[in-house]
Design an enzyme around this catalytic site. Sequence first.
Site, short mmCIF file in Angstrom:
data_model
loop_
_atom_site.label_atom_id
_atom_site.label_comp_id
_atom_site.label_asym_id
_atom_site.label_seq_id
_atom_site.Cartn_x
_atom_site.Cartn_y
_atom_site.Cartn_z
N ASP A 88 0.83 -1.21 0.00
CA ASP A 88 0.00 0.00 0.00
C ASP A 88 0.87 1.26 0.00
OD1 ASP A 88 -2.26 -1.48 -0.10
OD2 ASP A 88 -2.62 -1.44 2.07
N CYS A 89 2.02 1.20 0.70
CA CYS A 89 2.88 2.38 0.75
C CYS A 89 3.90 2.42 -0.39
CB CYS A 89 3.57 2.45 2.11
SG CYS A 89 4.24 0.88 2.67
N TYR A 90 4.26 1.24 -0.91
CA TYR A 90 5.21 1.16 -2.03
C TYR A 90 4.52 0.41 -3.17
CZ TYR A 90 9.11 2.42 1.11
OH TYR A 90 9.96 3.05 1.95
#
Lengths: 138, 537
Positions: free
Chosen positions: B171-173
């Site tokens: 989700d963040c990368y």
Amino acid sequence: MVRILLRFSEKIVEKPITAQVILEQKTPISIVAAHVNSQGGEILVEVPSTHVKKVAEAFRQRGVVVSFPKLIEKDSEKCFECGACFSLCPVKAISFKDDFSVVFDLEKCIGSSCGKCVDACPARAIKLVADLEGLNSK
Amino acid sequence: MQLTVLNSFWNKIVKKILKLELTLSSETFRGMMMALGKKTAVKKRTVAEINEKIRKGDVQVLTAEEMKKLVEKSGVEVAFKEVDVVTSGTLGAMCSSGAIINLGHSDPPIKIQRAWINDVEVCHPGAAVDLYIGATQMSDTKPFEYGGGHVIEDLIRGKEVEVRATAYGTDCYPRTKLRTTITKDDLNQFYLLNFRNCYQHYSCATNSRDETIYTYMGKLLPRFGNATFSGAGALNPLTNDPDYETIGIGTRIFLGGAQGYVIGEGTQHSPRNLFGTLMVRGDCKKMSPEFISGAAFTKYGTTLYVGIGIPIPILNEGLAKKTAIRDEETFTDIIDYGVPRRDRPKLGKVSYKDLKSGTITINERKVSVSPLSSLKEAQIISETLKSWIENGLFYLTSPVERLPTDTVAKPMKQTEDIAFVNNVIQTAVTCTEDDEIRAVAEKIISRSVNHIVVVDKEGRISGIVTSWDITKSVAEGKRKVSDIITRKVVTTIPDEPLEAASRKMAQHHISALPVIDQHRKVLGIVTSEDISKLLGR
């Protein structure tokens, strides 16, 4: 065996110089390639490495221009002068100078008939030069 | 030219940190000297005093080579009085080398799972975009010719390299794929981080086998046809400070043409048997390709040649004496790399003086020996470091912590047994060259074997004959063993791991290997059948 290139000028091309040298030096000389006509000629011969100095001298005395075709090339850019090649040379064509620079004696090198040093070079700085390039292009 | 530019750069940096440096080193050193002083209570000098001399421009520096000559001529006492620093150097294949790089973040960002630079897989040990380029990792497309060492060299040379990466996406990368072209200037950090370098000394390698072998010690010709050695002998850094009095954590060194640091003992550090090693770190962006190069060892793999020079402050007479060590006092073992075991047979002892002469004696025969390290570059490194110190471009440090001086590297703990040729050796059925083929054919039937080893009167191997050779001889009407013998026999020894023997058979498309001892006497035979039985068990 060492390969040497003999150049005969117009003046001496008719003389049986190679035969004379073979008899005088009592050593076999095999002709690898020859281009001769009445204007002069070039012969590439193979001489036993033990006799090469004397044979070359005998030809020179008879007015033949003797040269050693380049059989091996060291890429000085790539070479970091380790000398890994040194112990692989069967004819002692590789040596060290006083400062441990690695030098190739092209007169002693037997080129593609050996080539032992090529894949021993960690810098991939040694290349065999195709034998007859110079001669065939003429 | 390049060096001059680098030099002036350091000059600025060094001057900035000099103040801090001197406080630190004098304190540490006072403590060390007090401990030392009780025993020796003789003349000594400190690193702080040496650095003061460097600042004033009257420091006396000799290369290790020059120091040896001075001590020989004038003695230890005079040498101690006259010399402040001795510089050492070496440039050789250092396989446990690598570089850590930080790529910076892409947009959208990626948490790299696997990555390649110029088709060389690089390790991803950290959070998202940190990569470790291992020197020995080989290219997927040009294995054995191009590897991590070459990637490091290409980057140092300022060349563009291609980075490819894949990821699973989070989700963040969110990014799962990446391809970009970079040079060293695009990297945040590019540091050499070598976990084992600069061996105190190393073995001299040779080969007893009947075939050429390709090893990390280079190409070794059959039957002791040549030998190789590594290291610069009396010029080696750790040879000049064998008790680690001055080389420790924090020691500033010459590394790849730039200033680097010792960050600890190297892995497998074994000072008790003179196989000490160092862990080092240096800024690749400031290094010079003259002193750091990728390299390829045929049929072994790729590596990195690294130049290291270490200044030894001559703090006491003991160090003056130690740095005077000569090649003829520096010894190493001649090791048979033809035996593929952890403990390979020792064939003798040899000094670095003999090694550097180009010829050594093995089993009473003269053998040509190659250095694998560049003795020329080692010399240049010690001279370069000397000139840096003389010109105030390089200041000495005292270690903030000493390195272990009495440890020995442990072998691996193995929980599974491995099989050797010894475990499957069978009695060899033999004949002599003068035997009739008919008699040999009978042996093949009565002993139900496929290979007959041909031996001489002393039981030494002279060739091999197979049931196929016998069949052929019948077709061609031959009668004597000598007419059909194969003289070039691939052999093995009792100590060879079965896996290696099995690989040999596959390589040569054969199904048995005579087992011989070092005098070429036949001890038995191993067959691929017996190996399959054991390994298939």
